[in-house]
Every structure is written in structure tokens, then in C-alpha cells.
Design an enzyme around this catalytic site. Structure first.
Site, PDB file in Angstrom:
ATOM      1  N   GLU A   1      -6.926  -7.076  -0.892  1.00 41.05           N
ATOM      2  CA  GLU A   1      -7.676  -7.039   0.318  1.00 41.05           C
ATOM      3  C   GLU A   1      -9.166  -6.678   0.121  1.00 41.05           C
ATOM      4  O   GLU A   1      -9.394  -5.229  -0.214  1.00 41.05           O
ATOM      5  CB  GLU A   1      -7.053  -5.800   1.415  1.00 41.05           C
ATOM      6  CG  GLU A   1      -5.689  -6.253   1.684  1.00 41.05           C
ATOM      7  CD  GLU A   1      -5.252  -5.183   2.819  1.00 41.05           C
ATOM      8  OE1 GLU A   1      -6.026  -4.464   3.205  1.00 41.05           O
ATOM      9  OE2 GLU A   1      -3.960  -5.447   3.165  1.00 41.05           O
TER      10      GLU A   1
ATOM     11  N   GLU B   1       0.848  -1.286  -0.023  1.00 46.50           N
ATOM     12  CA  GLU B   1       0.032  -0.166  -0.149  1.00 46.50           C
ATOM     13  C   GLU B   1       0.776   1.321   0.146  1.00 46.50           C
ATOM     14  O   GLU B   1       0.419   2.178   0.663  1.00 46.50           O
ATOM     15  CB  GLU B   1      -0.835   0.088   1.053  1.00 46.50           C
ATOM     16  CG  GLU B   1      -2.098  -0.933   1.182  1.00 46.50           C
ATOM     17  CD  GLU B   1      -3.072  -0.710   2.194  1.00 46.50           C
ATOM     18  OE1 GLU B   1      -2.885  -0.113   3.312  1.00 46.50           O
ATOM     19  OE2 GLU B   1      -4.175  -1.279   1.914  1.00 46.50           O
TER      20      GLU B   1
HETATM   21  C1  NAG Z   1     -12.372  -4.548   0.170  1.00 42.54           C
HETATM   22  O1  NAG Z   1     -13.432  -3.930   0.707  1.00 42.54           O
HETATM   23  C2  NAG Z   1     -13.504  -2.845   1.353  1.00 42.54           C
HETATM   24  C3  NAG Z   1     -14.880  -2.865   1.918  1.00 42.54           C
HETATM   25  O2  NAG Z   1     -15.837  -3.325   1.024  1.00 42.54           O
HETATM   26  C4  NAG Z   1     -13.210  -1.668   0.518  1.00 42.54           C
HETATM   27  O3  NAG Z   1     -13.273  -0.411   1.060  1.00 42.54           O
HETATM   28  C5  NAG Z   1     -11.769  -2.063   0.195  1.00 42.54           C
HETATM   29  O4  NAG Z   1     -11.449  -0.887  -0.894  1.00 42.54           O
HETATM   30  C6  NAG Z   1     -11.646  -3.124  -0.485  1.00 42.54           C
HETATM   31  N1  NAG Z   1     -10.413  -3.684  -0.789  1.00 42.54           N
HETATM   32  C7  NAG Z   1     -10.004  -3.547  -2.113  1.00 42.54           C
HETATM   33  C8  NAG Z   1      -8.507  -3.959  -2.289  1.00 42.54           C
HETATM   34  O5  NAG Z   1     -10.542  -3.220  -3.068  1.00 42.54           O
END
Ligand code: NAG
Ligand code: NAG
Ligand code: NAG
Ligand code: NAG
Ligand code: NAG
Ligand code: NAG
Ligand code: NAG
Ligand code: NAG
Ligand code: NAG
Length: 816
Positions: free
Chosen positions: A251, A182
Site C-alpha cells: 500500500e 495488516e
Molecule cells: C504508502 O504511502 C504512505 C504515504 O506516503 C505511507 O504512510 C505508507 O506507509 C505507505 N505504504 C507503505 C506500505 O509503505
């Protein structure tokens, strides 16, 4: 030399032969990861090995596999593995190799995010505080000392996994590695040095020649061949920075973490499923649940700033490893349907049709096979969608999956998985009143009298660069002279996190960082005496910051803030007095928690609500195999150990300040951690603490030791087990309703069964007016005494109801 060469050649031949037999070739194109020549959908879940115990790992991994995961993902936690420079720890819950081997034994792939920066709501983001001992050290930028240390550790890990043959190319389970983490989110302020650093990190990763692809998450400018991936609550709109990189979601947050000043966040199963289905609808092919099992921040150096000891994360497996239902089951059902569609999703031609009003129809076509998605992103309006002549009901904020473009196999808002309501059972062996407590005080005398210190300085030092996090605690001690006894205002500015103030041996006050911030000023009217006065300030950290640009520079402790005595218009600034310092507490140094000198404990006149007391008791482990927790209600703040194993920090006296609405949850619409899906507003953020079974001995006394810093009473402490209380499920006509108790349990009674117009939800079902008269008996006969039962929902099996046009269903609630 000849023989050496021949042996070497033989070795090479053997290696390549073993590879032909069992090694996995991993590559990718712009569509998907390619494993042994085939594009694949990879569904992965995060389990952080130090947040559970080796004894729990096989069960957690098995439940992941049963839930439809292909891979288990974890970070590597540098500060846990190298607590002191070049002194390594790969034992117990830090036995990384054993964890990866357990994944391999289960037949799953592994994704290893080495970082070594982890973020992860982990103390200092996973970077060791001893790095700060080097003058000029800056984390995560083009800083030679940092790069050298990062390279040494990363190489150590890659060498270890290579030696154990754990890379896919060696026949092992590891299919992807990650460098950094990140960084793109925080990179701006580092300027060109940040850009240089990322290039260096990518080149360094490639130079390790691990033979599997490397990823960089949230890094739009990731240099080739790094695959840049997405982190977030939703990732369907993400596009990688290279046409040859597949769309990978590293994630997908299944819930959210909890802090001491926050209520319990929950992300509804319907919304997690919606985000995942949308990602695959929009040609995503690899995704990871963050977290699949969150676990526990055991030990002091595990949790990040103000993060609770529980890292439950509202994940599909709860903190203790139980299935969180319906989330686990609802996602399992989704994975099964995605796998059915796999070939079309990774090889098919893709077309997307925007029907307006938030409706999107997506078709994947491969030769004669087709697979479809229908999504409705409207947050309030349900829709009926026409597809090739048939009509489909698609509720607001949901996705329907049709593996053959005809049959609805799954809708993210129609949860068929059962709901489990967990219950805590009081351990009848050890009633609170039966526990015998002994105690001993933390020896404070030398500190509050300023008689014993390690070093001196004429300034107020920053805490992290003074303690290097070897303890939460740092004493700042000084003295001053006053011509007369009088009342003054004492003012102490601090950058956090908790402060205790002693004047002339008396505790005159304490304060902790308010909700969300770390800096505060402690002010109190005090009476100073004629002559010499001793001032002792004890500053405590509660986990170090883990995120942000230059996060390691965020100070802690009294850090140059003024310490002042204010006498009307006259201010005496003590900031540049001679300060005496001492890191840590006596009990910590002497390891009271290991109970080396059992005779030193006092068994009478148990103090309550007195700060700085060590408590000890013994107890029998609750029988059975259900997870064990300890209810700490009544205690203040401190740390707990069972048989020498840290359960982490506890702080049940801290009621979070979250305002409502609480507990009133609608899955529709974009999730955010502050949405209304919270529980426990205004209550202690964490009252129950996990004692893993492997910490306990059965049939002999176990020792619990507490260090109570703030003052509290151990009298109400209770050992409890966590078990499935009620299970519920609902199903419509033509479906099968299945209900199960956890392994080894069985359904003991039916609490509710109705085939008709049912209102309410699990725990509060209510009958409507038109129910069948037979349903309860049919369900009781089919289910009571069984571990699992399945009922086909029809009037033939359940008897007729008189619901006519009224929507109706079968709903059951049972006790395990
Ligand atoms: C995973 O889900 C969360 C909540 O829905 C979101 O904010 C986050 O951006 C998502 N992760 C990715 C890598 O998109
Ligand atoms: C995935 O879909 C996006 C549009 O949503 C498109 O731009 C991209 O080319 C697609 N990728 C592949 C590999 O088909
Ligand atoms: C699709 O058809 C082509 C030939 O038309 C064939 O070569 C290919 O193997 C088929 N793909 C699948 C996945 O069946
Ligand atoms: C649509 O329906 C027609 C007739 O039932 C069928 O031949 C065709 O294959 C269907 N198309 C799709 C994409 O399913
Ligand atoms: C301290 O004393 C002053 C006057 O002596 C008074 O005005 C003030 O309210 C007191 N502050 C506290 C916090 O008690
Ligand atoms: C403090 O200062 C104010 C204004 O400068 C003055 O009026 C007041 O008398 C002073 N108080 C004392 C105790 O010296
Ligand atoms: C304390 O010392 C520093 C320099 O070491 C100086 O900048 C500061 O002004 C001094 N503070 C006081 C209150 O004398
Ligand atoms: C804190 O929460 C506990 C448990 O819910 C409750 O008994 C107590 O009254 C609360 N304290 C405050 C100050 O709200
Ligand atoms: C319900 O279960 C029966 C028996 O196992 C099976 O034949 C049938 O296909 C199932 N129905 C559905 C809708 O899954």
C-alpha cells in the site's frame, strides 16, 4: 471404472498441455517476483470493484494500463458478498469474477487480497455484522467459530477463481493472493491467541494449494512461505523477514480518505513520485498504489465509521474515473523510466553511496549496463550533485533517475505532465426550479407513541448486536409516570453516532458524535406532563468501525449508558425500565426508495427543513458521456437513490471543523494526512455525489428519491457534469511541451501562453517582463482545434525572448 480413469488421465494431460501453452509460473527470490523464470518489477494499483460499476471497470483498467500499471489489486469484500449467512451476492458491482476477467482482457495481472478482513475504510472492515449473532464470536483471533467462517468464505473465493481458471498457474491473471491484512499492527493485545491465529491463517492459505505466492502485509512474524510486505506512505526502509522474500510495498498511499468532519486531503504528485522512486532506489521491486482509483461508497453498508460517501482518495484517477493530472501523468512518466531500468534493478549489483547532507547516490550495475538514482532527502535545500564528472540539479525532497547513469530521464520534483483543472457544468435541461418534487413522511407515529415494537428488554442494548447492521436505525422506547407537570433535565448517554429524542411525540432535540469521537451525552431541559410520558430515542449509526484490536467490540447506540431525568438533587434513572425496541424505519422496510406505490406521494405543500421526510422527483439525464454528479447543497443528512440504486449516505449540512492552514501546499517533507495540503476547511465535507451513467436512462425520466432524516430543502438540488475545464503545461528550453484534452474533446482556445519569465501556476499564470512576442500566436496555431498538440521549446519555434540569464520557460493554459 476403467473409462472413468482414462477420462481422468486425459483431463490431466489436457490441463498440463494448456498450461504449457498459456500458464504463468509465479515464484520469487529475495530480489523480486519471478514470472516465467524472469525477475520482474511489478507496478500495481488498487481499484476496489464495488466502489465503481461494471460499466466503469474497463475504462478504469485501461487508464491504469496506459498509466504504466502491470497489475490491478483489490480486496474482496466479504460483507458485500455474503450479506446474510450463506446467501451470496456476486452480481452488479459485486461481480468479482467479471472484474478479474476485465483485468485479464486488458492484459494486466491481478493481485487479490482476500483477507477476508479488509480494513479499507469499509463498513466493519468488510466482515459481516451477522457474525456477531454467534455467542463467543471474536474477530481475527484464535476463535474457532471465526476461523470456521473465515475458512468457509476464503475457500469459496479460491474455489470460484479456480473454477474460472483465473489463477496464473491456470493461465489466468492472478499472480499473488493475500490472507489477513495488516494484522501485525493490532496483534499485541491478542497475545498468544493472535500468534496462533496467524500461524493457522498461513497454514490454511497454503492448504488451499492455489499455486501462486501468498502475502501478509504488515506482519513481521509472517510464517514461511508467506511473504510479509509493507504498507505506508514510504517503504524504502522496509526489510522483509526472510532473505528469500522480495521487498513488496502493498500500500503506497497516493492520498488519503475523507471523513465527514475532515477537510479534503491532497498528496502532491511530487511526493508520491518521491516515495515510489525511493522505494525502487532501495532495491524494492513490487509496489502497489493505494488507491489508483478510490471511487464511491455506494450504499449504506459500504463506508466505514464517519467516512464520506466519496472515496476519491486523491488518487491518480478521480472518483468519477477522470485522469487526475498531473498526478496520473507524472507517475506514468516515472513508470516508463523504471521499466527502462528494469533489468539492472532486478539483476544488477547494487551499491549505495551516502554523500552527506541528505544526498544518496545509488548505482545498479549489470555487466556493461548501469542505472543510477540520486536522491536528496533534505526538506529545504536544493543540491547540485556531481556524478562521474557531470553535474545534476536535484531539488529538495526529490529523486533523479538516470537509466544510463548519465542522462537525467526523470526527477520526481520536475513535473512535466500537464495539469487538468476540472469543472462542473450545470445541466441546463434540469434547472433546480424546473424540478417537480413530491414527498411523503416517514411514518413515525407508532414509534413516538410507543405503540409498536418487536421485542422488550429491561436494559439499554448495544446497537450492533441488536440490529446486526440490517439498518442504521434502532428505536429505544419507554414510558414513565410523573406526579406533576414540571421542567426536568433529560440526559441520554450514547456511544454514537447520531441521536434523535422524542418526548410525548415531539422531537425535543438531536445530536451527533463530535469530531473524532463517538460517545456523547445529550442533555436538554424538557417539560414532562402529569401522568404517563412516552420517551422514544432513535439512534443511528454512520458506518461501523473498521480498524484496531477488538474493533468489532466497540459499541454503538445507547448501550447501557444511563438515561436519566434530573430534578434538582433527585435523579430518576430509566436505564432499567422496560425498553421496547424496533429495528429500522417503516420506509426502509416498505422500500419507499423503490417507488412501488407511486400514487402515495403528495405533490403539494412541499415541506422544507422538516425531519424524516422522503422526497421524490424525476429528471432527464444530462446529455453526453461526462460523469454526472448531484449537488446536494441545502439538504441535511440522509440517503439518496436514483432508479432504485443507492448513491450512498449524504450529509451536506455537516461543515467540517478543520482549522486552517488550508490550501497552502508544499510537497517537501514527510507527508501526513493532516499536512497543509488540504482544501475545503470549514465547508461541507461532501456536497457533490456521483451518479454513475449506468444508473441513468437516457430519453426517459429518471427517478431520484431522498430520505431526509435531519431536515433540509431539496429546492437547490442541481444535476451537473464533471469535465476538464482548463489544461496547463510548462516546459523548459530543449523540451517538448505536450497538451491534450480528454478523448473526443479538442482545445477550443488558448487562455495564456508565454515564453519567458512566467510566474504563478495553472489557473493564475502571470507574464514576466521578457517574453517573446510570437509565442501566443505560435501556440494558438499549433493547438486550437486539436485534441492534442506538441511544441518543441526553442527560440526557433517560439521566437526570441530577452530573458538572458533570468530563468525562463514556456507556459500554456488552454480550454478544452
Ligand atoms: C504508502 O504511502 C504512505 C504515504 O506516503 C505511507 O504512510 C505508507 O506507509 C505507505 N505504504 C507503505 C506500505 O509503505
Ligand atoms: C537491499 O538493500 C538493503 C540495504 O538497503 C540490503 O540490506 C539488502 O540485502 C538488499 N537486498 C537485496 C536483495 O539486494
Ligand atoms: C551478463 O553477462 C553474463 C556473462 O558475463 C551473461 O551470462 C549474462 O546473460 C549477462 N546478463 C545480461 C542480463 O545480459
Ligand atoms: C564515467 O565516465 C567515464 C568517462 O566518461 C566512462 O568511461 C565510465 O563508463 C563512466 N562511468 C559510469 C559508471 O558511467
Ligand atoms: C436548564 O435549566 C436550568 C435551571 O432550570 C438552567 O440552569 C440551565 O441552564 C438549563 N439548561 C439548558 C441547556 O437550557
Ligand atoms: C440539593 O442539595 C444541596 C446540598 O446537598 C442542598 O443545599 C439543596 O438545598 C438541595 N436542593 C434541593 C432542591 O433539594
Ligand atoms: C440496572 O440493572 C443492572 C443489572 O441488570 C444493575 O447492575 C444496575 O445497577 C441497574 N441500574 C439501576 C440504575 O438500577
Ligand atoms: C457551511 O458551508 C457552507 C458552504 O461553504 C456555507 O455557506 C455555510 O455558511 C457554512 N456554515 C457554517 C455554519 O459555517
Ligand atoms: C521532441 O519531439 C520531436 C518530434 O516528435 C522529437 O524528435 C524530439 O526527440 C523530442 N524532444 C524531446 C526532448 O523529447
Amino acid at each position: 471404472m476403467e473409462t472413468v480413469n482414462r477420462n481422468f488421465l486425459l483431463l490431466l494431460v489436457l490441463i498440463s498441455l494448456s498450461c504449457i501453452v498459456q500458464c504463468t509460473h509465479v515464484s520469487h527470490d529475495g530480489r523480486a517476483l519471478i514470472i516465467n523464470g524472469e525477475r520482474r518489477i511489478i507496478i500495481s494499483g488498487s481499484i476496489h470493484y464495488p466502489r465503481s460499476t461494471p460499466e466503469m471497470w474497463p475504462d478504469l483498467i485501461r487508464k491504469g494500463k496506459e498509466g504504466g500499471l502491470d497489475a490491478i489489486e483489490t480486496y474482496v469484500f466479504w460483507n458485500g458478498h455474503e450479506p446474510l449467512r450463506r446467501e451470496y451476492n456476486f452480481e452488479g458491482n459485486y461481480d468479482l469474477i467479471r472484474f478479474i476477467k476485465e483485468i485479464q482482457n486488458a492484459g494486466l495481472y491481478s493481485i487479490l487480497r482476500i483477507g477476508p478482513y479488509a480494513c479499507a475504510e469499509w463498513n466493519y472492515g468488510g466482515l459481516p455484522a451477522w457474525l456477531r449473532k454467534y455467542p463467543g464470536m471474536q474477530f481475527r483471533t484464535n476463535n474457532q467459530q471465526f476461523k470456521d467462517e473465515m475458512a468457509t468464505f476464503t475457500k469459496l473465493i479460491v474455489d470460484m477463481i479456480t473454477k474460472e481458471n483465473l489463477l496464473a498457474t491456470q493461465g489466468g491473471p492472478i499472480i499473488l493472493l493475500q490472507i489477513e491484512n495488516e494484522y501485525g499492527n493490532v496483534m499485541g493485545p491478542y497475545g498468544d491467541a493472535g500468534k496462533e491465529y496467524i500461524k493457522w491463517a498461513a497454514n490454511f492459505a497454503v492448504s488451499l494449494k492455489a499455486g501462486v505466492p501468498w502475502i501478509m502485509c504488515q506482519q513481521d512474524d509472517a510464517p514461511q512461505p508467506m511473504i510479509n510486505t509493507c504498507n505506508g506512505f514510504y517503504c524504502h526502509e522496509f526489510t522483509p523477514n526472510n532473505p528469500n522474500s522480495p521487498k513488496i510495498w502493498t500500500e503506497n498511499w497516493t492520498g488519503w480518505f475523507k471523513a465527514w468532519d475532515k477537510a479534503d486531503p491532497h498528496r502532491p504528485a511530487e511526493d508520491v513520485a518521491y516515495a515510489v522512486a525511493r522505494f525502487f532506489q532501495r532495491n524494492g521491486t513490487t509496489q502497489n498504489y493505494y488507491m489508483y482509483h478510490g471511487g464511491t461508497n455506494f450504499g449504506r453498508t459500504t463506508g466505514g465509521p464517519y467516512i464520506t460517501t466519496s472515496y476519491d482518495y486523491d488518487a491518480p484517477l478521480d472518483e468519477y474515473g477522470n485522469l487526475r493530472q498531473p498526478k496520473w501523468g507524472h507517475l506514468k512518466d516515472l513508470h516508463a523510466v523504471l521499466k527502462e531500468m528494469e533489468k539492472a534493478l532486478v539483476y544488477g549489483d547494487y551499491s549505495n553511496e551516502d554523500r552527506g547532507n541528505g544526498i544518496e547516490v545509488t548505482k545498479y550495475k549489470l555487466n556493461t549496463t548501469t542505472a543510477c538514482f540520486i536522491s536528496n532527502k533534505d526538506t529545504a535545500k536544493d543540491a547540485t550533485v556531481d556524478l562521474n564528472g557531470s553535474k545534476y540539479f536535484v531539488p529538495a525532497w526529490s529523486v533523479t533517475l538516470l537509466p544510463d547513469c548519465k542522462t537525467e530521464a526523470y526527477n520526481t520534483a520536475k513535473v512535466k505532465a500537464q495539469t487538468n483543472i476540472m469543472a462542473k457544468k450545470v445541466n441546463t435541461v434540469e434547472e433546480p426550479s424546473a424540478l417537480r418534487w413530491s414527498w411523503r413522511p416517514e411514518p413515525l407515529k407508532k414509534q413516538v407513541e410507543d405503540k409498536h415494537f418487536s421485542f422488550q428488554s429491561n436494559q439499554l442494548l448495544e446497537q450492533i448486536t441488536t440490529t446486526f447492521d440490517e439498518s442504521d436505525y434502532l428505536w429505544y422506547m419507554t414510558s414513565f409516570h410523573q406526579p406533576h407537570k414540571k421542567q426536568l433535565k433529560l440526559s441520554v448517554g450514547t456511544t454514537g453516532h447520531v441521536l434523535y429524542v422524542f418526548l410525548n411525540k415531539r422531537l425535543v432535540g438531536k445530536q451527533y458524535a463530535p469530531n473524532g469521537g463517538f460517545e456523547f451525552t445529550f442533555e436538554r431541559n424538557v417539560t414532562v406532563r402529569h401522568g404517563k410520558n412516552n420517551l422514544a430515542l432513535l439512534s443511528a449509526t454512520v458506518g461501523l468501525k473498521n480498524y484496531g484490536s477488538f474493533y468489532e467490540q466497540m459499541p454503538a447506540g445507547i448501550a447501557g449508558k444511563p438515561v436519566k431525568l434530573i430534578d434538582g438533587n433527585n435523579t430518576i434513572d430509566l436505564s432499567n425500565s422496560t425498553w421496547n425496541y424496533k429495528v429500522g424505519l417503516v420506509g426502509e422496510k416498505k422500500k419507499f426508495h423503490l417507488d412501488f406505490r407511486p400514487f402515495k406521494w403528495i405533490s403539494f405543500m412541499l415541506p422544507v427543513n422538516r425531519p424524516f421526510i422522503w422526497y421524490k422527483t424525476t429528471f432527464q439525464a444530462p446529455s453526453g458521456t461526462d460523469p454526472v454528479v448531484i449537488d446536494m447543497f441545502g439538504l441535511g443528512k440522509g440517503e439518496a437513490w436514483v432508479n432504485g440504486n443507492s448513491l450512498g449516505r449524504y450529509w451536506p449540512s455537516y461543515n467540517n471543523t478543520a482549522q486552517g492552514p488550508c490550501g497552502n501546499c508544499d510537497y517537501r517533507g514527510k507527508f501526513s494526512e493532516d499536512k497543509t495540503c488540504r482544501t475545503g476547511c470549514g465547508e461541507p465535507a461532501q456536497r457533490w455525489y456521483h451518479i454513475p451513467r449506468s444508473f441513468l436512462k437516457s430519453g426517459e425520466p429518471n427517478t431520484l428519491i431522498l430520505f431526509e432524516e435531519e431536515g433540509g430543502s431539496p429546492r437547490r438540488i442541481q444535476f451537473q457534469t464533471v469535465t476538464v475545464g482548463s489544461v496547463c503545461a510548462t516546459a523548459e528550453k530543449g523540451q517538448n511541451l505536450t497538451l491534450s484534452c480528454p478523448e473526443g474533446g479538442s482545445i477550443s482556445k488558448i487562455d495564456f501562453a508565454s515564453y519567458g519569465e512566467v510566474h504563478g501556476k495553472c489557473g493564475a499564470f502571470q507574464k514576466g517582463s521578457c517574453e517573446s512576442q510570437d509565442a501566443f500566436n505560435v501556440v494558438s496555431q499549433a493547438c486550437v482545434g486539436k485534441e492534442s498538440c506538441s511544441i518543441s521549446v526553442s527560440k526557433e519555434t517560439l521566437g526570441a525572448n530577452n530573458c538572458g540569464d533570468i530563468p525562463f520557460k514556456l507556459a500554456i493554459q488552454a480550454t478544452c
